[in-house]
Scaffold this motif. Structure first.
Motif, short mmCIF file in Angstrom:
data_model
loop_
_atom_site.label_atom_id
_atom_site.label_comp_id
_atom_site.label_asym_id
_atom_site.label_seq_id
_atom_site.Cartn_x
_atom_site.Cartn_y
_atom_site.Cartn_z
N ARG A 83 0.86 -1.18 0.00
CA ARG A 83 0.00 0.00 0.00
C ARG A 83 0.89 1.23 0.00
O ARG A 83 1.79 1.35 0.82
N GLY A 84 0.65 2.15 -0.92
CA GLY A 84 1.43 3.37 -0.97
C GLY A 84 1.17 4.11 -2.26
O GLY A 84 0.35 3.72 -3.07
N SER A 89 3.87 5.38 -4.38
CA SER A 89 4.98 5.42 -5.34
C SER A 89 4.60 4.67 -6.61
O SER A 89 3.59 3.96 -6.63
N ASP A 123 5.51 2.00 -7.95
CA ASP A 123 5.40 0.55 -7.87
C ASP A 123 4.43 0.10 -6.78
O ASP A 123 4.38 -1.07 -6.43
N GLN A 124 3.62 1.02 -6.26
CA GLN A 124 2.66 0.69 -5.22
C GLN A 124 1.26 1.15 -5.62
O GLN A 124 1.10 2.11 -6.37
N ARG A 125 0.26 0.45 -5.11
CA ARG A 125 -1.13 0.81 -5.32
C ARG A 125 -1.81 0.93 -3.96
O ARG A 125 -1.38 0.31 -2.98
N HIS A 126 -2.90 1.69 -3.91
CA HIS A 126 -3.72 1.82 -2.70
C HIS A 126 -5.17 1.63 -3.11
O HIS A 126 -5.77 2.51 -3.72
N ASP A 153 -6.16 3.02 -9.64
CA ASP A 153 -5.61 3.06 -8.28
C ASP A 153 -6.48 4.01 -7.47
O ASP A 153 -6.17 5.19 -7.28
N ASN A 176 -5.19 6.23 -4.56
CA ASN A 176 -4.25 7.28 -4.96
C ASN A 176 -4.84 8.19 -6.04
O ASN A 176 -4.14 9.06 -6.57
N CYS A 206 0.85 -0.40 -16.52
CA CYS A 206 1.86 -1.31 -15.99
C CYS A 206 2.17 -2.38 -17.03
O CYS A 206 1.26 -2.98 -17.59
N GLY A 236 7.52 -1.12 -11.36
CA GLY A 236 7.00 0.25 -11.45
C GLY A 236 5.97 0.40 -12.54
O GLY A 236 5.89 -0.40 -13.47
#
Length: 99
Positions: free
Chosen positions: A1-2, A4, A6-9, A26, A29, A35, A41
Motif C-alpha cells: 500500500r502506498g 509510489s 510501484d505501489q497501489r492503494h 488506483d 491514490n 503497468c 514500477g
C-alpha cells in the motif's frame, strides 16, 4: 500500500490495452496507471494531479475502459462523472455527469 510508482492503494479495476499492458485504476491514490508485465514500477497516465475535480484529477475512481488507440474512459465516482482521457494527455474531459 502506498503512492509510489510501484505501489497501489485500493486498486479497483483493471483493463488490458491493445499492447497487452495493464491499465489499473488506483482508487486510493486517485490515479490510473499503465503497468507492463514483468517490469517494476508503473506510469501514471491519468490523474497525476492528485485528488480533486480538475481535468487532471480524480476522486476515488472505480472503473476504466480502453480503446484500440489507448484512450481511456474512467468512472470518476467521487466526482460523479465519467472522464474521457486521450492517450498521452493528462487533462481529461467530462463526457457524462456534472462533476
Amino acid at each position: 500500500r502506498g503512492g509510489s510508482p510501484d505501489q497501489r492503494h485500493s486498486p479497483s479495476s483493471v483493463a488490458i490495452d491493445a499492447d497487452g499492458k495493464y491499465v489499473i485504476v488506483d482508487k486510493g491514490n486517485h490515479r490510473v496507471q499503465l503497468c507492463e508485465r514483468g517490469v517494476p514500477g508503473c506510469t501514471t497516465i491519468a490523474g497525476a494531479g492528485g485528488q480533486g475535480s480538475r481535468g487532471d484529477q480524480f476522486n476515488s475512481p472505480e472503473g476504466v475502459a480502453t480503446d484500440a488507440d489507448g484512450n481511456l474512459v474512467v468512472a470518476d465516482t467521487g466526482n460523479h462523472r465519467v472522464q474521457s482521457c486521450e492517450r498521452g494527455v493528462q487533462d481529461c474531459k467530462t463526457s457524462a455527469g456534472a462533476g
